[in-house]
Design a protein around this motif. Structure first.
Motif, PDB file in Angstrom:
ATOM      1  N   ASP A 117      50.037  35.020  42.335  1.00 14.51           N
ATOM      2  CA  ASP A 117      49.398  35.492  43.563  1.00 14.51           C
ATOM      3  C   ASP A 117      48.456  36.657  43.317  1.00 14.51           C
ATOM      4  OD1 ASP A 117      49.342  37.256  46.169  1.00 14.51           O
ATOM      5  OD2 ASP A 117      49.941  35.268  46.826  1.00 14.51           O
ATOM      6  N   ASP A 118      48.956  37.794  42.854  1.00 14.46           N
ATOM      7  CA  ASP A 118      48.153  39.010  42.826  1.00 14.46           C
ATOM      8  C   ASP A 118      48.334  39.753  41.515  1.00 14.46           C
ATOM      9  OD1 ASP A 118      46.420  40.893  44.161  1.00 14.46           O
ATOM     10  OD2 ASP A 118      48.153  42.216  44.388  1.00 14.46           O
ATOM     11  N   ASN A 169      52.351  41.092  46.676  1.00 18.69           N
ATOM     12  CA  ASN A 169      51.194  41.816  46.147  1.00 18.69           C
ATOM     13  C   ASN A 169      51.646  42.999  45.310  1.00 18.69           C
ATOM     14  OD1 ASN A 169      49.644  40.031  47.653  1.00 18.69           O
ATOM     15  ND2 ASN A 169      48.224  41.615  48.327  1.00 18.69           N
ATOM     16  N   GLY A 203      50.456  42.295  52.234  1.00 17.03           N
ATOM     17  CA  GLY A 203      49.418  42.851  51.379  1.00 17.03           C
ATOM     18  C   GLY A 203      49.701  44.297  51.029  1.00 17.03           C
ATOM     19  N   GLY A 242      44.565  40.750  51.301  1.00 21.85           N
ATOM     20  CA  GLY A 242      43.820  41.478  50.287  1.00 21.85           C
ATOM     21  C   GLY A 242      43.372  42.848  50.767  1.00 21.85           C
ATOM     22  N   GLU A 246      39.836  37.166  50.808  1.00 20.18           N
ATOM     23  CA  GLU A 246      40.988  37.613  50.017  1.00 20.18           C
ATOM     24  C   GLU A 246      40.528  38.544  48.898  1.00 20.18           C
ATOM     25  OE1 GLU A 246      44.173  36.945  50.398  1.00 20.18           O
ATOM     26  OE2 GLU A 246      44.337  35.147  51.627  1.00 20.18           O
ATOM     27  N   GLY A 247      41.490  38.905  48.040  1.00 25.88           N
ATOM     28  CA  GLY A 247      41.240  39.476  46.729  1.00 25.88           C
ATOM     29  C   GLY A 247      40.266  40.630  46.639  1.00 25.88           C
ATOM     30  N   THR A 300      38.757  44.096  45.464  1.00 24.09           N
ATOM     31  CA  THR A 300      38.942  45.018  44.346  1.00 24.09           C
ATOM     32  C   THR A 300      37.653  45.800  44.143  1.00 24.09           C
ATOM     33  OG1 THR A 300      39.723  45.223  42.050  1.00 24.09           O
ATOM     34  CG2 THR A 300      38.205  43.423  42.508  1.00 24.09           C
ATOM     35  N   ASP A 316      43.225  34.099  45.252  1.00 29.03           N
ATOM     36  CA  ASP A 316      43.902  34.999  46.176  1.00 29.03           C
ATOM     37  C   ASP A 316      43.680  36.446  45.732  1.00 29.03           C
ATOM     38  OD1 ASP A 316      45.424  35.651  48.370  1.00 29.03           O
ATOM     39  OD2 ASP A 316      47.074  34.321  47.864  1.00 29.03           O
ATOM     40  N   GLY A 317      44.503  36.963  44.837  1.00 31.48           N
ATOM     41  CA  GLY A 317      44.381  38.353  44.417  1.00 31.48           C
ATOM     42  C   GLY A 317      43.438  38.545  43.247  1.00 31.48           C
ATOM     43  N   HIS A 331      43.269  35.561  40.339  1.00 30.75           N
ATOM     44  CA  HIS A 331      44.246  34.489  40.531  1.00 30.75           C
ATOM     45  C   HIS A 331      43.516  33.162  40.601  1.00 30.75           C
ATOM     46  CE1 HIS A 331      45.869  31.859  43.842  1.00 30.75           C
ATOM     47  NE2 HIS A 331      46.925  31.889  43.060  1.00 30.75           N
TER      48      HIS A 331
END
Length: 380
Positions: free
Chosen positions: A51-52, A99, A157, A223, A285-286, A288, A333-334, A353
């Motif tokens: 997942d993350d 997460n 999350g 996320g 999602e995801g 960063t 996802d992550g 991911h």
């Protein structure tokens, strides 16, 4: 990632389109440099579902840096920079690790959505082993009692910043802000405040719109990432869009709505008309951050979008495609990024991911892909 009654992706692409470029530039195809072993979401595979990820940079020897990834019912996995598994930590009875993030140097924090708790692990820089340092009886994040935990509207999350952990609540629009506390070598937390994002939105014609979902379930967030320089939280409300939230004032606005935002739908949540949003196809999602870049996953069409971290202006988009040895990334996802110079990744590393790892041996397979930042064509 919502897997039940989410927007039908095929319908979304037909009515909203799938733009071939973002920010005036074509999608950049990039390939992964390494990947982790396949995880299988079945009994034989220990119900492990990637997942993350989070990246830990070793303070003394960057070649010994680690990737920590959640595997839901399968617990937690620890990998080296080549993608080799170094440690597997079970979630335990009732646990479901969702997460993960790393704060305060070597403290791994994760949401245990099965128990509605935070869990903490300390990385030993000498042995590279993770040790559970959670207090014996951590408090519930959102539920009032164990009976409510069974409904699984639990911690989901996660984003951390120093002693702050921001946690979203599954099936709701709620974010909780928790202070991380030390207790004689073990770690716990206390909730300081909450913030509820909207569940219903006013469209351009004055009508109200709510994303489709199961009865009693509101559009959730998963996320998230904190911009420590600006003291800003980015929160991806899956079927709505990407929010920018000032951590000091809690003022918020949407950076970009998903393409399906505002679209009509039928009883099966299949879109029946065009949306009014942007380029991202639900779920968003995801999130960063890498230096001056903000990245998010457009899960619905397996692309990634890059923004200027300071202005949130769109810069480019890319997709992780099949390479000669390693397959591409679908429905990511992550994600996690670092600008630290690592062996094989002199300008930094992006870990994402992969929701449809191949070959899958005829079973559902997921894993994490490592992308050399140089392949994105963006300055460090």
């Amino acid at each position: 990632m919502r897997r039940t009654l989410a927007f039908t992706i095929a319908g979304a692409l037909l009515v909203a389109g799938s733009p071939a470029h973002a920010g005036g530039h074509p999608d950049r195809p990039v390939t992964a440099s390494a990947e982790t072993p396949a995880l299988f979401d079945d009994e034989a595979g220990g119900d492990a579902d990637a997942d993350d990820p989070a990246i830990w940079v070793h303070p003394g020897d960057r070649g010994r840096s680690l990737i920590v990834g959640t595997a839901k019912n399968g617990g937690l996995r620890v990998y080296d920079l080549a993608g080799r598994e170094l440690q597997s930590i079970p979630a335990g009875d009732g646990g479901r690790f969702n997460n993960v993030d790393i704060t305060r140097g070597n403290l791994v924090v994760l949401t245990d959505r099965g128990r509605d708790q935070l869990r903490f692990f300390r990385i030993n820089p000498r042995t590279l082993r993770l040790t559970d340092v959670t207090v014996a009886h951590p408090p519930l994040l959102f539920s009032k009692d164990e009976e409510e935990v069974e409904g699984q509207a639990t911690g989901y999350g996660l984003a951390t910043y120093g002693n702050l952990a921001v946690v979203s609540r599954r099936h709701t629009t709620r974010l909780g802000f928790f202070e991380i506390r030390d207790h004689g070598g073990q770690v716990s937390y206390v909730r300081r405040e909450t913030l509820d994002l909207p569940r219903t939105f006013t469209l351009k014609d004055g009508s109200s719109w709510t994303p489709c979902g199961d009865p009693g379930e509101d559009p959730q967030v998963e996320g998230m990432v904190v911009d420590a320089k600006a003291r800003v939280l980015y929160a991806a409300q899956e079927d709505v869009g990407l929010w920018r939230i000032d951590l000091r004032t809690k003022k918020k606005h949407v950076v970009e709505y998903v393409a399906e935002f505002g679209a009509p739908y039928d009883a099966d949540c299949t879109l029946t008309g065009p949306g009014q949003g942007g380029r991202i196809h639900a779920d968003v999602e995801g999130a960063t951050i890498y230096e001056d870049y903000l990245l998010v996953s457009s899960q619905g069409d397996s692309r990634f979008f890059v923004y200027d971290r300071r202005t949130n202006a769109p810069i480019t988009s890319f997709a992780v495609t099949d390479g000669p040895r390693i397959d591409g990334v679908q429905h990511s996802d992550g994600s996690a990024a670092t600008s630290a110079a690592l062996p094989g990744y002199p300008r930094g590393l992006l870990v994402v991911h992969d929701g449809e790892n191949t070959p899958d041996e005829g079973r559902v397979s997921t894993n994490f892909k490592y992308v050399d930042w140089r392949r994105l064509g963006l300055r460090p």
